[in-house]
Design an enzyme around this catalytic site. Structure first.
Site, mmCIF file in Angstrom:
data_model
loop_
_atom_site.group_PDB
_atom_site.id
_atom_site.type_symbol
_atom_site.label_atom_id
_atom_site.label_comp_id
_atom_site.label_asym_id
_atom_site.label_seq_id
_atom_site.Cartn_x
_atom_site.Cartn_y
_atom_site.Cartn_z
ATOM 1 N NE ARG A 269 -51.114 -36.936 -33.034
ATOM 2 C CZ ARG A 269 -49.951 -37.243 -33.597
ATOM 3 N NH1 ARG A 269 -48.811 -36.927 -33.008
ATOM 4 N NH2 ARG A 269 -49.920 -37.860 -34.748
ATOM 5 N NE ARG B 198 -44.749 -39.232 -36.868
ATOM 6 C CZ ARG B 198 -46.043 -39.400 -37.114
ATOM 7 N NH1 ARG B 198 -46.462 -40.443 -37.788
ATOM 8 N NH2 ARG B 198 -46.924 -38.538 -36.658
ATOM 9 N NE ARG C 133 -47.345 -34.830 -37.567
ATOM 10 C CZ ARG C 133 -48.308 -35.697 -37.884
ATOM 11 N NH1 ARG C 133 -48.172 -36.490 -38.929
ATOM 12 N NH2 ARG C 133 -49.391 -35.785 -37.148
ATOM 13 N NE ARG D 90 -57.228 -38.353 -36.243
ATOM 14 C CZ ARG D 90 -56.178 -38.317 -37.056
ATOM 15 N NH1 ARG D 90 -56.334 -38.340 -38.356
ATOM 16 N NH2 ARG D 90 -54.962 -38.259 -36.563
ATOM 17 C CE LYS E 62 -53.722 -43.426 -39.466
ATOM 18 N NZ LYS E 62 -53.027 -43.339 -38.158
HETATM 19 P P1 AMP Z 1 -52.475 -37.019 -38.681
HETATM 20 O O1 AMP Z 1 -51.398 -36.590 -39.630
HETATM 21 O O2 AMP Z 1 -53.472 -37.964 -39.308
HETATM 22 O O3 AMP Z 1 -51.924 -37.541 -37.382
HETATM 23 O O4 AMP Z 1 -53.328 -35.705 -38.327
HETATM 24 C C1 AMP Z 1 -52.713 -34.582 -37.711
HETATM 25 C C2 AMP Z 1 -53.778 -33.744 -37.037
HETATM 26 O O5 AMP Z 1 -54.702 -33.249 -38.015
HETATM 27 C C3 AMP Z 1 -54.646 -34.486 -36.033
HETATM 28 O O6 AMP Z 1 -54.037 -34.597 -34.754
HETATM 29 C C4 AMP Z 1 -55.882 -33.589 -36.015
HETATM 30 O O7 AMP Z 1 -55.644 -32.382 -35.290
HETATM 31 C C5 AMP Z 1 -56.024 -33.199 -37.482
HETATM 32 N N1 AMP Z 1 -56.836 -34.216 -38.183
HETATM 33 C C6 AMP Z 1 -56.430 -35.079 -39.150
HETATM 34 N N2 AMP Z 1 -57.434 -35.846 -39.564
HETATM 35 C C7 AMP Z 1 -58.522 -35.475 -38.846
HETATM 36 C C8 AMP Z 1 -59.867 -35.928 -38.800
HETATM 37 N N3 AMP Z 1 -60.303 -36.940 -39.575
HETATM 38 N N4 AMP Z 1 -60.722 -35.309 -37.936
HETATM 39 C C9 AMP Z 1 -60.301 -34.283 -37.169
HETATM 40 N N5 AMP Z 1 -59.034 -33.839 -37.136
HETATM 41 C C10 AMP Z 1 -58.141 -34.424 -37.970
#
Ligand code: AMP
Length: 231
Positions: free
Chosen positions: A179, A133, A168, A94, A19
């Site tokens: 996740r 990654r 990360r 989400r 994404k």
């Molecule tokens: P991402 O970079 O989108 O994979 O997000 C990293 C982390 O941020 C996720 O594993 C969640 O802990 C938190 N996070 C990001 N977006 C959301 C969301 N829409 N709702 C809840 N937690 C989020």
């Protein structure tokens, strides 16, 4: 060069679907704002804000940060974006509570989403991608290990000063498994929410970055009358 006339879209898909990469390409070709909830949280984390401290544990475990915190943060960010500018959301919504909150917040401004683009990738491929990654601390662009040496690049090739490359905390094996399981349980039901509203477009994501990008552009061309115009 393509110009978008205030198009509003959600880039949807599991962690590792690409994404963020597609969002970067779309930002370059359409000039619309990229709003990544994960990047917003990481920004708070690196600035040591209260919100960042609250989110830290959830993020490291690969769990969702509570809706009370997440929804306000993302809706605030979107409200800063002018009507004509458009945006693409990445990582939000989400769960269905977030999807409903987004719909209500847009509705208050007489706005709606134009398209929800779902990038589909199998779990085995996601695990392979995420465990390889690395990302740039400054621009968040992803990098893979060199296939021959197994070593990631030392510096970002896109940032002028060469941002640091790191893995990360939530790309560890245990956090990735968590996740993906949360994605299937809590996030995947959002697909049905958007399918019912006729907004969903599924795209196979196990292809080259360019091939996926072209599929996304084709889909956006058909999203709403004249949502995307080429120049
Ligand atoms: P991402 O970079 O989108 O994979 O997000 C990293 C982390 O941020 C996720 O594993 C969640 O802990 C938190 N996070 C990001 N977006 C959301 C969301 N829409 N709702 C809840 N937690 C989020």
């Amino acid at each position: 060069m393509t110009a978008a006339n205030g198009i509003r879209l959600v880039l949807f898909g599991p962690p590792g679907a690409g994404k963020g990469t597609q969002a970067q390409l779309l930002r370059e070709s359409l000039g619309i704002e990229h709003v990544s909830s994960g990047d917003l949280f990481r920004h708070h984390l690196s600035n040591g804000t209260e919100l960042g401290e609250l989110a830290r544990g959830y993020m490291n475990r690969g769990e969702l940060v509570p809706d009370e915190v997440t929804i306000g943060m993302v809706i605030d960010r979107i409200s800063d974006i002018g009507d004509a500018d458009g945006f693409m959301l990445d990582g939000f919504p989400r769960n269905t509570t977030q999807a409903e909150a987004l719909e209500a917040a847009l509705g208050e401004r007489d706005q709606r989403l134009d398209r929800v683009v779902h990038i589909q990738v199998e779990d085995s491929e996601l695990i392979r991608r995420l465990s390889n990654r690395y990302v740039c601390r400054a621009c968040q662009r992803p990098f893979a290990r060199d296939p021959e040496t197994g070593v990631p690049p030392a510096k970002c090739v896109y940032c002028p000063d060469g941002g640091d490359i790191y893995q990360r905390d939530d790309d560890t094996e245990a956090a990735v498994a968590n996740r993906l399981s949360i994605y299937h349980q809590e996030t995947a039901p959002v697909l049905e929410f958007y399918r019912q509203r006729g907004l969903l477009a599924d795209i196979p994501g196990e292809r080259s970055i360019d091939a996926v990008h072209h599929s996304v552009l084709r889909i956006l061309d058909t999203a709403g009358a004249g949502a995307v115009s080429k120049s």
